[in-house]
Design a protein around this motif. Sequence first.
Motif, short mmCIF file in Angstrom:
data_model
loop_
_atom_site.label_atom_id
_atom_site.label_comp_id
_atom_site.label_asym_id
_atom_site.label_seq_id
_atom_site.Cartn_x
_atom_site.Cartn_y
_atom_site.Cartn_z
N ARG A 2 0.83 -1.20 0.00
CA ARG A 2 0.00 0.00 0.00
C ARG A 2 0.86 1.25 0.00
NH1 ARG A 2 -4.86 -1.51 4.12
NH2 ARG A 2 -5.32 -3.50 3.15
N LEU A 3 0.27 2.35 -0.44
CA LEU A 3 0.98 3.63 -0.45
C LEU A 3 1.41 4.01 0.97
CD1 LEU A 3 2.02 6.08 -1.98
CD2 LEU A 3 -0.24 7.10 -1.74
N ALA A 4 0.57 3.74 1.95
CA ALA A 4 0.91 4.05 3.34
C ALA A 4 2.17 3.30 3.78
CB ALA A 4 -0.25 3.71 4.25
N ILE A 28 -1.38 9.79 -10.26
CA ILE A 28 -2.02 8.65 -10.92
C ILE A 28 -2.66 9.13 -12.21
CG2 ILE A 28 -3.78 6.87 -10.69
CD1 ILE A 28 -3.27 7.01 -7.66
N ASP A 29 -2.44 8.38 -13.32
CA ASP A 29 -3.03 8.78 -14.60
C ASP A 29 -4.48 8.32 -14.70
OD1 ASP A 29 -2.94 6.07 -15.23
OD2 ASP A 29 -1.34 6.27 -16.71
N PHE A 37 6.01 9.19 -7.85
CA PHE A 37 5.83 9.47 -6.44
C PHE A 37 6.40 10.85 -6.16
CE2 PHE A 37 6.20 4.78 -6.36
CZ PHE A 37 4.98 4.50 -5.79
N ALA A 38 5.68 11.65 -5.39
CA ALA A 38 6.17 12.96 -4.96
C ALA A 38 6.85 12.77 -3.61
CB ALA A 38 5.03 13.95 -4.84
N THR A 57 10.03 8.40 -10.59
CA THR A 57 9.29 7.45 -11.42
C THR A 57 9.72 6.03 -11.08
OG1 THR A 57 10.91 7.49 -13.20
CG2 THR A 57 9.13 9.12 -13.31
N PHE A 58 8.97 5.04 -11.57
CA PHE A 58 9.33 3.64 -11.32
C PHE A 58 10.67 3.29 -11.94
CE2 PHE A 58 4.86 2.83 -10.18
CZ PHE A 58 5.07 2.05 -9.06
N ASN A 59 11.03 3.92 -13.05
CA ASN A 59 12.32 3.65 -13.70
C ASN A 59 13.49 4.05 -12.82
OD1 ASN A 59 10.90 2.76 -15.92
ND2 ASN A 59 11.04 4.71 -16.99
#
Length: 73
Positions: A2-4, A28-29, A37-38, A57-59
């Motif tokens: 989860r984001l949390a 989120i798009d 992520f900020a 970013t995920f990259n």
Amino acid sequence: MRLADLQSKDIVNTKDGKKLGRIMDAEIDNNGNIVYFAVEQKRLFRLFSSNPEINITFNQIVKIGEDVILVEL
């Protein structure tokens, strides 16, 4: 995960070993995918920066561990 769960981890840059801060939000798009992520910068860096956040970013994520998220910026 989860984001949390991600928000409780420190973000560390693998190039210089510095802690960047912690995830405070996610962009989120329209399809429901996470774009980036900020990350809220640590206080010292915010004083000298015009932008109080870094977008990851995920990259750029190298590894997500139990306590930290390693990124390459």
